[in-house]
Design a protein around this motif. Structure first.
Motif, PDB file in Angstrom:
ATOM      1  N   LEU A  69      -2.522   2.948  -8.560  1.00 61.54           N
ATOM      2  CA  LEU A  69      -2.368   2.102  -9.708  1.00 61.54           C
ATOM      3  C   LEU A  69      -1.913   2.862 -10.927  1.00 61.54           C
ATOM      4  CD1 LEU A  69      -5.288  -0.361  -9.531  1.00 61.54           C
ATOM      5  CD2 LEU A  69      -2.889  -0.820  -9.357  1.00 61.54           C
ATOM      6  N   ASN A 104      14.724  -6.411   0.926  1.00 60.46           N
ATOM      7  CA  ASN A 104      15.473  -5.242   0.503  1.00 60.46           C
ATOM      8  C   ASN A 104      14.978  -4.030   1.255  1.00 60.46           C
ATOM      9  OD1 ASN A 104      16.638  -3.158  -0.834  1.00 60.46           O
ATOM     10  ND2 ASN A 104      16.299  -4.041  -2.851  1.00 60.46           N
ATOM     11  N   MET A 162       3.245   8.584  -5.767  1.00 61.70           N
ATOM     12  CA  MET A 162       4.497   8.933  -6.403  1.00 61.70           C
ATOM     13  C   MET A 162       4.184  10.062  -7.367  1.00 61.70           C
ATOM     14  SD  MET A 162       6.805   5.743  -7.010  1.00 61.70           S
ATOM     15  CE  MET A 162       5.923   4.346  -7.549  1.00 61.70           C
ATOM     16  N   ARG A 172      -0.100  -8.226  -4.986  1.00 65.59           N
ATOM     17  CA  ARG A 172       0.751  -7.224  -4.339  1.00 65.59           C
ATOM     18  C   ARG A 172       1.424  -7.798  -3.128  1.00 65.59           C
ATOM     19  NH1 ARG A 172      -2.965  -2.378  -3.792  1.00 65.59           N
ATOM     20  NH2 ARG A 172      -2.933  -1.565  -5.900  1.00 65.59           N
ATOM     21  N   LEU A 211       8.269 -10.782  -1.621  1.00 62.67           N
ATOM     22  CA  LEU A 211       9.476 -11.119  -2.358  1.00 62.67           C
ATOM     23  C   LEU A 211      10.535 -10.052  -2.197  1.00 62.67           C
ATOM     24  CD1 LEU A 211       8.386 -12.501  -5.815  1.00 62.67           C
ATOM     25  CD2 LEU A 211       9.629 -13.671  -4.042  1.00 62.67           C
ATOM     26  N   LEU A 212      10.070  -8.815  -2.169  1.00 68.54           N
ATOM     27  CA  LEU A 212      11.040  -7.739  -2.099  1.00 68.54           C
ATOM     28  C   LEU A 212      11.302  -7.291  -0.677  1.00 68.54           C
ATOM     29  CD1 LEU A 212       9.731  -5.649  -5.073  1.00 68.54           C
ATOM     30  CD2 LEU A 212      11.649  -7.189  -5.030  1.00 68.54           C
ATOM     31  N   HIS A 236      15.769  -1.005   1.263  1.00 66.29           N
ATOM     32  CA  HIS A 236      15.770   0.305   0.641  1.00 66.29           C
ATOM     33  C   HIS A 236      14.572   0.556  -0.232  1.00 66.29           C
ATOM     34  CE1 HIS A 236      19.991   1.134   1.728  1.00 66.29           C
ATOM     35  NE2 HIS A 236      20.067  -0.164   1.719  1.00 66.29           N
ATOM     36  N   LEU A 237      13.823  -0.474  -0.429  1.00 65.72           N
ATOM     37  CA  LEU A 237      12.741  -0.338  -1.389  1.00 65.72           C
ATOM     38  C   LEU A 237      11.515   0.241  -0.742  1.00 65.72           C
ATOM     39  CD1 LEU A 237      13.185  -1.058  -4.165  1.00 65.72           C
ATOM     40  CD2 LEU A 237      12.188  -3.273  -3.804  1.00 65.72           C
ATOM     41  N   GLU A 238      10.925   1.192  -1.433  1.00 63.10           N
ATOM     42  CA  GLU A 238       9.702   1.759  -0.876  1.00 63.10           C
ATOM     43  C   GLU A 238       8.560   0.813  -1.179  1.00 63.10           C
ATOM     44  OE1 GLU A 238      11.282   5.908  -2.731  1.00 63.10           O
ATOM     45  OE2 GLU A 238      10.006   4.468  -3.752  1.00 63.10           O
ATOM     46  N   ILE A 285       7.426  -8.748 -16.596  1.00 59.87           N
ATOM     47  CA  ILE A 285       7.527  -8.628 -15.147  1.00 59.87           C
ATOM     48  C   ILE A 285       6.985  -9.869 -14.471  1.00 59.87           C
ATOM     49  CG2 ILE A 285       6.919  -7.172 -13.220  1.00 59.87           C
ATOM     50  CD1 ILE A 285       6.593  -4.917 -15.040  1.00 59.87           C
ATOM     51  N   ASP A 296       1.215  -3.996  -9.853  1.00 59.78           N
ATOM     52  CA  ASP A 296       0.195  -3.498 -10.769  1.00 59.78           C
ATOM     53  C   ASP A 296       0.586  -3.711 -12.207  1.00 59.78           C
ATOM     54  OD1 ASP A 296      -0.228  -0.586  -8.668  1.00 59.78           O
ATOM     55  OD2 ASP A 296      -0.881  -2.659  -8.452  1.00 59.78           O
ATOM     56  N   GLY A 297       1.814  -3.378 -12.489  1.00 55.03           N
ATOM     57  CA  GLY A 297       2.276  -3.593 -13.852  1.00 55.03           C
ATOM     58  C   GLY A 297       2.154  -5.047 -14.249  1.00 55.03           C
ATOM     59  N   VAL A 312       4.390  -9.812  -4.139  1.00 58.68           N
ATOM     60  CA  VAL A 312       5.548  -9.025  -4.566  1.00 58.68           C
ATOM     61  C   VAL A 312       6.190  -8.329  -3.383  1.00 58.68           C
ATOM     62  CG1 VAL A 312       6.284  -7.097  -5.988  1.00 58.68           C
ATOM     63  CG2 VAL A 312       4.649  -8.710  -6.870  1.00 58.68           C
ATOM     64  N   TYR A 353      11.831  -3.726 -13.715  1.00 60.03           N
ATOM     65  CA  TYR A 353      10.745  -2.777 -13.787  1.00 60.03           C
ATOM     66  C   TYR A 353      11.262  -1.381 -14.063  1.00 60.03           C
ATOM     67  CZ  TYR A 353       6.599  -0.235 -12.389  1.00 60.03           C
ATOM     68  OH  TYR A 353       5.519   0.590 -12.358  1.00 60.03           O
ATOM     69  N   ARG A 398       4.298  -2.081  -5.006  1.00 59.02           N
ATOM     70  CA  ARG A 398       2.915  -2.038  -5.458  1.00 59.02           C
ATOM     71  C   ARG A 398       2.821  -1.785  -6.944  1.00 59.02           C
ATOM     72  NH1 ARG A 398       0.576   0.791  -0.580  1.00 59.02           N
ATOM     73  NH2 ARG A 398       0.167  -1.031   0.712  1.00 59.02           N
ATOM     74  N   SER A 399       3.598  -0.806  -7.397  1.00 59.04           N
ATOM     75  CA  SER A 399       3.474  -0.513  -8.825  1.00 59.04           C
ATOM     76  C   SER A 399       3.988  -1.655  -9.665  1.00 59.04           C
ATOM     77  CB  SER A 399       4.181   0.788  -9.181  1.00 59.04           C
ATOM     78  OG  SER A 399       5.401   0.871  -8.534  1.00 59.04           O
ATOM     79  N   ILE A 400       4.948  -2.373  -9.131  1.00 53.08           N
ATOM     80  CA  ILE A 400       5.408  -3.535  -9.867  1.00 53.08           C
ATOM     81  C   ILE A 400       4.294  -4.551  -9.976  1.00 53.08           C
ATOM     82  CG2 ILE A 400       6.987  -5.483  -9.793  1.00 53.08           C
ATOM     83  CD1 ILE A 400       9.005  -3.620  -8.542  1.00 53.08           C
ATOM     84  N   THR A 431       0.491   4.054 -12.844  1.00 58.56           N
ATOM     85  CA  THR A 431       1.922   3.842 -12.740  1.00 58.56           C
ATOM     86  C   THR A 431       2.636   5.137 -12.941  1.00 58.56           C
ATOM     87  OG1 THR A 431       1.669   3.094 -14.986  1.00 58.56           O
ATOM     88  CG2 THR A 431       2.131   1.462 -13.334  1.00 58.56           C
ATOM     89  N   ALA A 465       2.367   7.982   1.952  1.00 57.27           N
ATOM     90  CA  ALA A 465       3.355   6.989   1.547  1.00 57.27           C
ATOM     91  C   ALA A 465       3.077   6.376   0.197  1.00 57.27           C
ATOM     92  CB  ALA A 465       3.405   5.876   2.595  1.00 57.27           C
ATOM     93  N   GLU A 500       5.642   1.456  -2.250  1.00 61.78           N
ATOM     94  CA  GLU A 500       4.849   1.678  -3.450  1.00 61.78           C
ATOM     95  C   GLU A 500       5.570   1.187  -4.693  1.00 61.78           C
ATOM     96  OE1 GLU A 500       5.563   4.848  -1.831  1.00 61.78           O
ATOM     97  OE2 GLU A 500       6.281   6.152  -3.424  1.00 61.78           O
ATOM     98  N   ALA A 501       6.883   1.075  -4.601  1.00 66.47           N
ATOM     99  CA  ALA A 501       7.573   0.467  -5.738  1.00 66.47           C
ATOM    100  C   ALA A 501       7.078  -0.946  -5.923  1.00 66.47           C
ATOM    101  CB  ALA A 501       9.070   0.482  -5.507  1.00 66.47           C
TER     102      ALA A 501
END
Lengths: 214, 793
Positions: free
Chosen positions: B762, A146, B673, A136, A142-143, A148-150, B508, A159-160, A139, B566, A155-157, B764, B670, A152-153
């Protein structure tokens, strides 16, 4: 500019060890001098003087990688405080392009070394596994460019991606098995199809010592 | 177990393989019948109508006009036939329809596309039409003359090539591609021209009247490659990206270069006094080559930016967006042609520049329209050219000369091989990814000729080239040979040589790694003070982000490719779920209704709105990313079966999660989602054969050792190889919370897991359209699921 480092014998030894040609070593040496302001060693603060590096999102990881003892092939663990020219060259040697003169075994070792370097960049707590937390982290960094990115986005990336990795690396698992993290072997598996040799290289052919450290 | 609908769906897809033979036979018959029906009237038409002069305009002579209403004997005729008025459009339409029917038939029979490229079919149809026309002794409509070809038929093909070019690989290999196409074309043209000139000097062949210029011109014409067929083969065999890009890039630039050379040589020929061509003229020729080439590119870039800028303001009239795109590209072509600059290169540059920004600006519908319309136009153009080629094969304008033709063929092959090996030998020294001998072999074998060389031959001015027919014949022979023989054998050759494959999977992980690598490389290069094209790209990106995108794009939000990927995967999932939610509503609508009522009222309208917004917004932004090229087809975005597959997996895991872990303590603001427990209508199957693999994942928070909090992942296996054309083999498992020991109370856990909120995140959380939220009962449990609590955002 002291001449202490440019003895031909030392140069040869360095060339042997890291695989660079003497021209390249000379270039890199000049650069090293620039970075270290004519000192014998470089510290982390010296990297601050490179202007373009500021904008690199994974800047801190790169700098850490230079001081990571695992990359320096030292037996101990942890971060070094300062590195000398030989260490500098060692790190740079991870980015050598492949040579046509290499045989299978050398190529394999080369590849493994590069992947190991990359692995160390991910695995910041040095436990030999890339855990979700570390992934995490990567990522997010890396992001980070940016705004504008939250969070948790990111984070979920991560995770995926981790799940994907789990499925690639481990395959079938029992119902209660725990996936601890990506080990180096798993990492190798993930990179199997991708040719890192061509991606992870820097052409040391024509380097002009540009820029002066501010 | 419920009768598995999904398995039936999947089994159904097996059915076509077996029943397809019967199906295709029936279809083939139908097609043949249709073909006959079409052909007969056109043949009848050809034989019927009187020999009209070939003019474009409806020719209303006074007596003709009189004949509409009355016949020779002065009576008013109720029914008259006036074919001459519509002859040209009618015949052109018939040709196109015929070719389309042939294509349909071609694709119906599964094995045929693998055997031979589509160009073969087109040529065969053209020959057929030509045979008919020749047989009925009819003067074919003048579809092909210089202005029509260069003004109407060529631009769509060029535009389509430029627009669908994958930019990143192209620019990564840009120098190699430039080196190869420019020098390759030059080498080929001059090589073939000069060798043919040498052959012509031999008295015995009767070719001595062909002077050097004519031979050079012929050389430049015949070296125009058209590797669409090769690209199709490559794509199917998934060859590695570099090889693909080399061929693609070559085809892109090759057209422009050969046309430039062609024009230069024609200009030289027109300077009648051959002996007076001095070195100054030759130098001027060189200079002109560069001016024409670079000027074209510059033109194109300017037009590209202008058009991108225009599309920024079209959000209220999105219907004219395609128009803008096409008209501006066409305008770039035309204005370049005014100045005798290469319109082809201008149009290509325009398309490449414009594409990125236009894609951001235009609406989704416009984007689809642009893509499809472009493909359609280029398809039509190509069809017409090929048909015309077939028509002129069976015509009278031939001159056969064994020596010339055989040597042409020979030299084409030899010079291509020579140029490939020579040029790549040099460029391999500078590349980090050297092209192997295998790659080079493939490249030299994929020099198929096509429509462009034929057109250029056909358009030679007869007064300057008294032996034009010879050229036409030679070009036709070479084209036929390369398209049929090389086109058919290149597939097996690629497979036999086992060229290195690409491994592009949209995962990804790969995206992240590649990104990391980019930055790492840039960083290292900064550190060692090395300036490379990598940093050039970096700098361009920064410049782009800072200035260009702000000016040219509507509401600019810098996007990351990782996030786009993603989101794309998620959106695709969401769309598919939405779609199939509508499809499979077989059983128990009653319980559905009640569930729905109970469920929906949990969500507030505001949340619904926001989710819809987010979804729509993301839909708008996401585009297809894999590089692929086929002149005749657009890559399919989603495969039906894949959609079902993802759906089933997703639904299975969601079912599990809804069953167990609804009351999730989502605590911190925060990191949550919106999760909506999306479930499918009752009848939707759980295919029995799917075994859930549960991979439990431990996240070791360093602080709390005893709170190893396992989170279970559920990556579902892909039990069937998906026939996805473009390697979209993503795996979207879903995490769900598992309980450590049986039925421990989740809320009890909440106490010590409050700071584990991000672990819980986690799960998603794609954002689904709310309309399809329905509850269903799991088949394994009889208890009603506890409704998922709507999670705070």
């Amino acid at each position: 500019m002291g001449s202490a480092h440019s003895l031909p014998a030392e140069m040869r030894a360095l060339a042997e060890k890291t695989g660079f040609t003497s021209d390249q070593i000379e270039h890199l040496h000049r650069r090293f001098k620039q970075l270290s302001r004519d000192q014998l060693t470089i510290r982390k603060e010296n990297f601050d003087s490179i202007p373009d590096l500021e904008f690199n999102p994974i800047r801190s990881k790169i700098v850490h990688a230079f001081f990571d003892k695992r990359n320096l092939r030292q037996e101990s663990d942890g971060l070094a405080d300062e590195i000398d020219f030989e260490d500098f060259l060692t790190i740079m040697s991870y980015f050598r392009p492949i040579e046509t003169s290499m045989d299978e075994e050398q190529l394999e070792r080369f590849r493994r070394d590069k992947l190991k370097f990359l692995f160390h960049m991910y695995d910041s707590d040095r436990d030999g596994k890339i855990t979700l937390h570390e992934y995490r982290n990567v990522v997010e960094e890396l992001l980070s460019g940016n705004p504008h990115l939250e969070k948790e986005a990111a984070r979920s990336i991560a995770d995926g991606a981790m799940m994907e990795a789990a499925s690639i690396c481990v395959g079938q698992m029992g119902p209660d098995q725990v996936y601890e993290g990506i080990t180096f072997e798993d990492f190798l598996k993930m990179w199997q199809g991708i040719d890192i040799e061509t991606k992870m290289h820097v052409r040391f052919l024509n380097m002009e010592p540009i820029g002066h450290c501010y | 177990m419920h009768p598995p609908n999904a398995t039936s769906v999947i089994e159904e897809s097996h059915a076509p393989d077996m029943g397809s033979l019967v199906l295709t036979r029936a279809n083939l018959l139908n097609w043949l019948l249709l073909l006959l029906i079409l052909v007969c009237p056109s043949a009848a038409v050809y034989s019927d109508e009187p020999n009209l002069s070939s003019s474009f305009l409806p020719h209303y002579e006074p007596d003709h006009g009189g004949a509409v209403g009355s016949s020779q004997d002065g009576r008013l005729h109720v029914f008259t036939v006036d074919y001459g008025y519509v002859q040209i459009p009618c015949e052109v339409t018939l040709w196109i329809l015929l070719a389309s029917l042939a294509k349909i038939g071609f694709h119906l029979y599964h094995r045929l596309p693998r055997l031979m490229p589509e160009s073969c079919v087109l040529i065969v149809i053209g020959a057929l039409v030509g045979a008919i026309i020749f047989g009925t002794d009819h003067k074919s409509p003048p579809v092909m003359n210089t202005s029509i070809y260069f003004l109407y038929l060529l631009p769509p093909i060029v535009l389509e090539e430029g627009y669908f070019m994958p930019t990143r690989p192209f620019f990564e290999n840009f120098v190699s591609i430039l080196w190869w196409s420019v020098l390759g074309s030059l080498l080929n043209s001059f090589g073939i021209g000069l060798s043919l000139y040498g052959v012509c000097q031999i008295e015995a062949f009767g070719l001595t009247d062909l002077n050097l210029l004519q031979n050079l011109l012929f050389g430049s014409m015949i070296s125009a490659v058209d590797p669409v067929a090769a690209l199709e083969v490559f794509e199917e065999a998934s060859v590695n990206e570099q090889l693909y890009m080399m061929i693609f890039g070559e085809s892109l630039l090759n057209d422009g270069i050969t046309v430039v050379l062609y024009n230069i040589f024609i200009a030289f020929t027109q300077m009648h006094r051959y002996e007076e061509i001095e070195s100054i003229d030759i130098l001027a020729g060189f200079a002109r080559f560069f001016v024409v080439g670079l000027g074209g590119v510059l033109f194109g870039i300017i037009f590209g930016f202008v058009s991108a800028f225009m599309t920024r303001f079209t959000h209220n009239i999105s219907a004219i967006e395609p128009l803008l795109v096409f008209m501006f590209s066409y305008l770039s072509y035309l204005s370049a042609e005014i100045l005798y600059i290469s319109g082809i290169l201008a149009m290509t540059a325009c398309a490449v520049t414009m594409k990125k920004y236009v894609e951001e600006n235009v609406s989704q519908n416009s984007y689809t329209t642009i893509k499809y319309f472009m493909k359609m136009l280029s398809s039509v153009s190509e069809t017409l050219i090929f048909v015309f080629m077939g028509v002129s094969t069976v015509g009278k304008n031939h001159e056969w000369n064994w020596a010339f033709i055989c040597f042409t063929l020979l030299f084409c092959l030899i010079w291509r091989a020579l140029s490939v090996f020579a040029l790549f030998y040099i460029s391999n020294k500078f590349r980090t990814y050297p092209f192997t001998v295998k790659d080079q072999l493939i490249i030299s074998y994929s020099g198929l000729r096509g429509a462009s060389s034929f057109s250029l031959a056909f358009l030679l001015p007869v007064n300057l080239f008294p032996r034009k027919n010879l050229f036409i014949t030679a070009t036709l022979v070479v084209t036929y040979f390369t398209v049929f023989i090389q086109g058919i054998t290149i597939g097996p050759l690629v497979r036999y040589l086992d060229v290195k494959k690409t491994n592009k999977k949209e995962s990804i992980n790969e995206e992240i790694h590649v990104r990391l690598m980019d930055h790492l490389k840039a960083g290292i290069e900064d550190i060692c003070g090395h300036w490379s094209h990598y940093q050039l790209r970096d700098k361009f990106k920064k410049f782009d982000n800072k200035y260009l995108k702000k000016i040219l794009i509507r509401e600019h939000q810098p996007k990351s490719s990782i996030v786009s990927l993603y989101k794309k995967l998620e959106i695709k999932l969401a769309i598919e779920m939405a779609e199939s939610g509508m499809i499979s509503s077989t059983a128990s609508t009653a319980s559905l209704q009640s569930c729905r009522n109970r469920r929906v009222h949990r969500l507030s309208p505001a949340e619904v709105e926001s989710m819809r917004d987010v979804l729509a917004h993301n839909l708008y932004q996401v585009r297809q990313r894999a590089p692929s090229y086929s002149r005749h087809n657009l890559p399919r975005d989603t495969n039906e079966k894949q959609a079902q597959e993802i759906l089933i997996r997703r639904q299975h895991s969601l079912r599990q999660s809804c069953r167990k872990g609804n009351s999730l303590p989502w605590g911190g603001p925060a990191s949550t989602m919106g999760v909506r427990c999306l479930s499918l209508p009752h009848g939707y199957c759980q295919p029995a054969r799917r075994k859930a693999r549960r991979v439990t994942f431990t996240d070791n928070y360093s602080s709390d050792s005893e709170s190893v909090f396992p989170v279970t992942f559920r990556p579902q296996p892909r039990l069937r190889p998906l026939e996805v054309k473009h390697r979209q083999e993503e795996l979207i498992p879903v995490a769900r919370l598992d309980r450590l020991a049986g039925q421990s109370n989740l809320s009890g856990r909440r106490g010590n897991s409050v700071n584990r909120v991000d672990t819980l995140a986690l799960m998603t959380k794609p954002r689904f359209t709310v309309g399809e939220v329905e509850e269903y009962e799991s088949e394994e449990e009889t208890e009603m699921m506890a409704p998922a609590r709507p999670l705070a955002r």
